[in-house]
Design a protein around this motif. Structure first.
Motif, PDB file in Angstrom:
ATOM      1  N   TYR A  57       0.851  -1.186   0.000  1.00 38.04           N
ATOM      2  CA  TYR A  57       0.000   0.000   0.000  1.00 38.04           C
ATOM      3  C   TYR A  57       0.890   1.240   0.000  1.00 38.04           C
ATOM      4  O   TYR A  57       2.101   1.144   0.210  1.00 38.04           O
ATOM      5  N   THR A  58       0.289   2.389  -0.248  1.00 37.40           N
ATOM      6  CA  THR A  58       1.008   3.661  -0.215  1.00 37.40           C
ATOM      7  C   THR A  58       0.569   4.413   1.025  1.00 37.40           C
ATOM      8  O   THR A  58      -0.624   4.497   1.322  1.00 37.40           O
ATOM      9  N   TYR A  59       1.531   4.955   1.737  1.00 38.97           N
ATOM     10  CA  TYR A  59       1.242   5.625   3.006  1.00 38.97           C
ATOM     11  C   TYR A  59       1.298   7.139   2.858  1.00 38.97           C
ATOM     12  O   TYR A  59       2.102   7.661   2.073  1.00 38.97           O
ATOM     13  N   ASP A  60       0.449   7.828   3.600  1.00 37.92           N
ATOM     14  CA  ASP A  60       0.480   9.284   3.761  1.00 37.92           C
ATOM     15  C   ASP A  60       0.520   9.998   2.405  1.00 37.92           C
ATOM     16  O   ASP A  60      -0.345   9.783   1.571  1.00 37.92           O
ATOM     17  N   VAL A 102       3.857   1.496  -5.273  1.00 42.49           N
ATOM     18  CA  VAL A 102       4.012   0.509  -6.343  1.00 42.49           C
ATOM     19  C   VAL A 102       5.085   0.996  -7.317  1.00 42.49           C
ATOM     20  O   VAL A 102       5.987   0.242  -7.702  1.00 42.49           O
ATOM     21  N   GLU A 103       5.012   2.261  -7.693  1.00 40.57           N
ATOM     22  CA  GLU A 103       5.996   2.840  -8.616  1.00 40.57           C
ATOM     23  C   GLU A 103       7.381   2.880  -8.000  1.00 40.57           C
ATOM     24  O   GLU A 103       8.386   2.620  -8.683  1.00 40.57           O
ATOM     25  N   LYS A 107      10.798   0.902  -9.358  1.00 36.81           N
ATOM     26  CA  LYS A 107      12.098   1.541  -9.620  1.00 36.81           C
ATOM     27  C   LYS A 107      13.218   0.820  -8.854  1.00 36.81           C
ATOM     28  O   LYS A 107      14.313   0.609  -9.383  1.00 36.81           O
ATOM     29  N   ALA A 108      12.932   0.446  -7.612  1.00 35.10           N
ATOM     30  CA  ALA A 108      13.944  -0.238  -6.796  1.00 35.10           C
ATOM     31  C   ALA A 108      14.306  -1.586  -7.411  1.00 35.10           C
ATOM     32  O   ALA A 108      15.485  -1.937  -7.492  1.00 35.10           O
ATOM     33  N   LYS A 122      -2.374  -1.997 -10.001  1.00 31.09           N
ATOM     34  CA  LYS A 122      -2.851  -1.135  -8.921  1.00 31.09           C
ATOM     35  C   LYS A 122      -4.313  -1.456  -8.655  1.00 31.09           C
ATOM     36  O   LYS A 122      -5.117  -1.514  -9.584  1.00 31.09           O
ATOM     37  N   VAL A 123      -4.618  -1.674  -7.381  1.00 30.64           N
ATOM     38  CA  VAL A 123      -5.952  -2.093  -6.968  1.00 30.64           C
ATOM     39  C   VAL A 123      -6.587  -0.993  -6.122  1.00 30.64           C
ATOM     40  O   VAL A 123      -5.986  -0.539  -5.144  1.00 30.64           O
TER      41      VAL A 123
END
Length: 151
Positions: A57-60, A102-103, A107-108, A122-123
């Motif tokens: 998930y993406t935070y903040d 996710v992006e 990249k990592a 992406k959900v």
């Protein structure tokens, strides 16, 4: 047998659900799957796998979750050349930086020398049937890429 490592970061359970969907699909494809939560996982686990997947998930304000920061930072030192990866995760389109983690993980992985097996998925919030179908397709593409590379 193709070895798959799935690592997830989940605060609401959505990304854990995504990881379970992927685990089931990869097992259906005949893979040996190991799934774990990011704070309980060492990045070196990816070195022992043919396919490496992160669901986060993406935070903040569009950042990698706190519990995944060390893992994310440690990925910078990995050499995963010859391995296939995929990234997916949940988010809420209410936020400007929808699924940004996710992006960032994509990249990592690219910096590790691994080969992307499929476009990221992406959900919106929790996985619905359309998302499950997309995740199954995602896993199939990654598996196919691994087979092409004789992994």
């Amino acid at each position: 047998m193709t070895k798959v490592k799935i690592v997830f970061a989940s605060i609401t359970g959505n990304d854990e659900d995504i990881a379970y969907v992927l685990t089931e699909k990869f097992e259906d494809l005949g893979c040996d799957v190991d799934m774990s939560e990011v704070s309980q996982t060492d990045v070196s686990d990816f070195e022992d796998s043919d396919i490496c997947v992160i669901a986060s998930y993406t935070y903040d304000q569009g950042v990698v979750p706190d519990e995944a920061l060390d893992f994310y930072d440690d990925m910078q030192d990995l050499d995963l050349a010859g391995k296939v990866y995929g990234v997916c995760g949940s988010g809420d389109t209410f936020y400007e930086d929808y699924c940004r983690a996710v992006e960032e993980f994509d990249k990592a992985f690219a910096q590790t020398g691994a080969t992307r097996g499929a476009e990221s998925v992406k959900v919106e919030l929790g996985p619905q049937q359309e998302d499950i179908d997309n995740l199954d397709n995602f896993a199939e593409q990654i598996y196919k890429k691994a087979q092409e590379m004789d992994l």
